[in-house]
Design an enzyme around this catalytic site. Sequence first.
Site, short mmCIF file in Angstrom:
data_model
loop_
_atom_site.label_atom_id
_atom_site.label_comp_id
_atom_site.label_asym_id
_atom_site.label_seq_id
_atom_site.Cartn_x
_atom_site.Cartn_y
_atom_site.Cartn_z
N ASP A 256 0.75 -1.12 -0.16
CA ASP A 256 -0.16 -0.30 0.12
C ASP A 256 1.01 1.28 -0.01
OD1 ASP A 256 -2.46 -1.65 0.39
OD2 ASP A 256 -1.79 -1.93 2.32
N HIS B 74 -3.95 -1.65 -6.47
CA HIS B 74 -3.08 -0.45 -6.78
C HIS B 74 -4.06 0.57 -7.29
CE1 HIS B 74 0.85 -2.83 -7.62
NE2 HIS B 74 0.48 -2.82 -6.36
#
Length: 426
Positions: free
Chosen positions: A13, A41
Amino acid sequence: MSIAVVCGTNWGDEGKGRMVDYLAREADAVVRYQGGNNAGHTVVNEFGSFALHLIPSGIFNSHVTCVLGPGTVIDLEALNVEIENLEAAGIDCGNIKISDRATILFPFYRDEDAWEEERLGDRAYGSTKNGIAPAYGDRHAKKAMRVGELLYPDSFRAQLKHIVDWKNLVASGVFKRESGVSYDRMVNWAMTYGEHVKHRICDTTALLEDMAAAGKRILFEAQLGALRDVYYGIYPYTTSSCALAAFAPVGGGLFNHPVDRVVGVMKAFSTCVGEGPFLTEMSSEEASSLRETAMEYGATTGRPRGIGHFDAVASRFGTQVQGATEIALTKLDSLSGLANLKICTHYDYRGEHLTRFPLNPVLEEASPIYETCEGWTEDITDCRKFDELPVAAQAYVLRIEALIACRIRFVSVGPERSQLIDRGPV
């Protein structure tokens, strides 16, 4: 020709998608080399805001060939849904190619993943329950099926029968499930969703070798980060594949062509979703405020991410194991308005100051040692040069750079492509 890797240095992340989207403008191919649809993503550009799961983040550049490499595990149903959603948004998906050697992630892997988390109870790994671990487990146990086998239906059906028989033994013997896996259902699932992607299946190694020989620019894209890597992360609270840049040639399928640059991505603060030790986690009040400012929720699961102060010990380790040649520091803008910022420079373990990232038994007992940096109040989202940043923000970035011992080339001051400061190479 140039070959680059974009990878995460922390728990995942970090903002890899925004960096791949940015760098892909000058690439000819973007290759996902590991992982499945267990993480996402997030990409924000002129087309909108997107959460990608399997498809490489270069998809928004119509000239780019997007490759799912042999190191990935592919849920055919999830892939079809993702393609449909992108096409509905007007994104051209004609250049997606799938390695014939990638592993198929069947629905029974999702069930097995959920059953194991349930069995583990308080010791659960924090899986997304998308079936990633059992799919990779079966690949190494030589009981998986590869995407290319869809092109040979008679052989496919025969092999799947053996695997379903095995899965029913696991379901009944290990997990005590009365209802097992239906062979007919699995065949129908694979043939239905496989039919939509069969034209994309090919020998992607041959494709990439030809591109490299022609001097094309190839960008490898990792999922998750170094601290979730199955070899060097906080095992067993990791993913089930190798998220390191060193694995890109294997998982991406391009050999005899060395990598030119490795862009390690990290946030200006720490975040962590899932289980496992997370030493610099903030108090709930501090974390809640920053989580909302930075919109720190999982792109795949929607789970709120744990928020922590910047961990230089973990980040330096992640930078080293990734072999990063440069760093992209993301979400610096989210720290605007905080009076003071903490950076963890060492861990205290039984009175010893540690500078090297240790194993879990030490992490679970250690405590962070902080230094404090001055914050800033200015809105930095319009800054496009490093010297346009407030002096305190510059000092914070440079202190991180010194602690991780790697050049911070990119500084992200917002989610848009244009909201990126490029300090240039050393």
